[in-house]
Design a protein around this motif. Sequence first.
Motif, short mmCIF file in Angstrom:
data_model
loop_
_atom_site.label_atom_id
_atom_site.label_comp_id
_atom_site.label_asym_id
_atom_site.label_seq_id
_atom_site.Cartn_x
_atom_site.Cartn_y
_atom_site.Cartn_z
N GLU A 115 0.82 -1.21 0.00
CA GLU A 115 0.00 0.00 0.00
C GLU A 115 0.85 1.26 0.00
O GLU A 115 0.34 2.36 -0.17
CB GLU A 115 -0.95 0.01 1.21
CG GLU A 115 -0.28 0.14 2.57
CD GLU A 115 0.07 -1.21 3.17
OE1 GLU A 115 0.31 -1.28 4.39
OE2 GLU A 115 0.08 -2.21 2.41
N TRP A 116 2.17 1.14 0.21
CA TRP A 116 3.04 2.29 0.14
C TRP A 116 3.27 2.67 -1.32
O TRP A 116 3.49 1.80 -2.17
CB TRP A 116 4.38 2.00 0.80
CG TRP A 116 4.29 1.77 2.27
CD1 TRP A 116 3.16 1.63 3.03
CD2 TRP A 116 5.39 1.62 3.17
NE1 TRP A 116 3.47 1.42 4.33
CE2 TRP A 116 4.84 1.41 4.46
CE3 TRP A 116 6.76 1.66 3.01
CZ2 TRP A 116 5.63 1.22 5.58
CZ3 TRP A 116 7.55 1.47 4.13
CH2 TRP A 116 6.99 1.26 5.40
N THR A 117 3.23 3.95 -1.61
CA THR A 117 3.46 4.39 -2.98
C THR A 117 4.96 4.60 -3.21
O THR A 117 5.72 4.83 -2.27
CB THR A 117 2.72 5.70 -3.27
OG1 THR A 117 3.21 6.71 -2.36
CG2 THR A 117 1.23 5.52 -3.08
N PRO A 155 1.46 5.89 3.51
CA PRO A 155 0.27 6.76 3.44
C PRO A 155 0.26 7.81 4.54
O PRO A 155 0.45 7.51 5.71
CB PRO A 155 -0.90 5.77 3.61
CG PRO A 155 -0.35 4.45 3.21
CD PRO A 155 1.09 4.46 3.61
#
Length: 216
Positions: free
Chosen positions: A85-87, A123
């Motif tokens: 979920e980390w960009t 996030p």
Amino acid sequence: MALYENEAAELLRRIENGDFAGRKTLPQIRDLAKARAVSTSTIRTAIALLEQHGYVRRVRGQGTIILPPPPARRTITLPGDLPHEWTADATRSTQPAPASVASILATAPGASIRCHQRVTVPPGEPPLVIADTWLSATADEDALDDAIPTRQTVTARAATRDHARLLEITPGLPVMEITEVRESPDTGRPLTVTVCVLPANRVQISVDSERGGCGT
């Protein structure tokens, strides 16, 4: 404990207690020194210590800015992948490799080689990891998944201006640098060198020697 360390601890206590709420900066050094009955040099050194740990930042013409508290520390297992979920902002380029990388990859000093950079952002938080992966001239990008991680080194150092800009921290703050070398399973020659840079006040590193990867 030295006097300036006591004063740094007291200033930090007041910051965390909200004694300076409503202010963007600390009071002037001479006022802080007078209130504590210590010298201005002691307060100046105490503030420098707080700046090294990311609690304040001194800006010419603005004073000593009180920084928001850093996010909670994260435990990162290396080798290993970062949460999906980390960009990540990924770029590819060809540029001169650092001398330490060129030596490992048997590349002439100053020669330009391929580099993949990823800046990873959890996030709602500032950037957390810069990962530069340098590829040898003979590395086949389609076959990199087969490369075998052979060694890692962990170093603590001060953030460079470029790394501070990408991590959104003050230059000179402590960072952790993890360097991983991956080799060809066929020839045993180094194929890639990955250098991960993380702000030291936001992470703790757990090393799992049974796994591969350096967050890239």
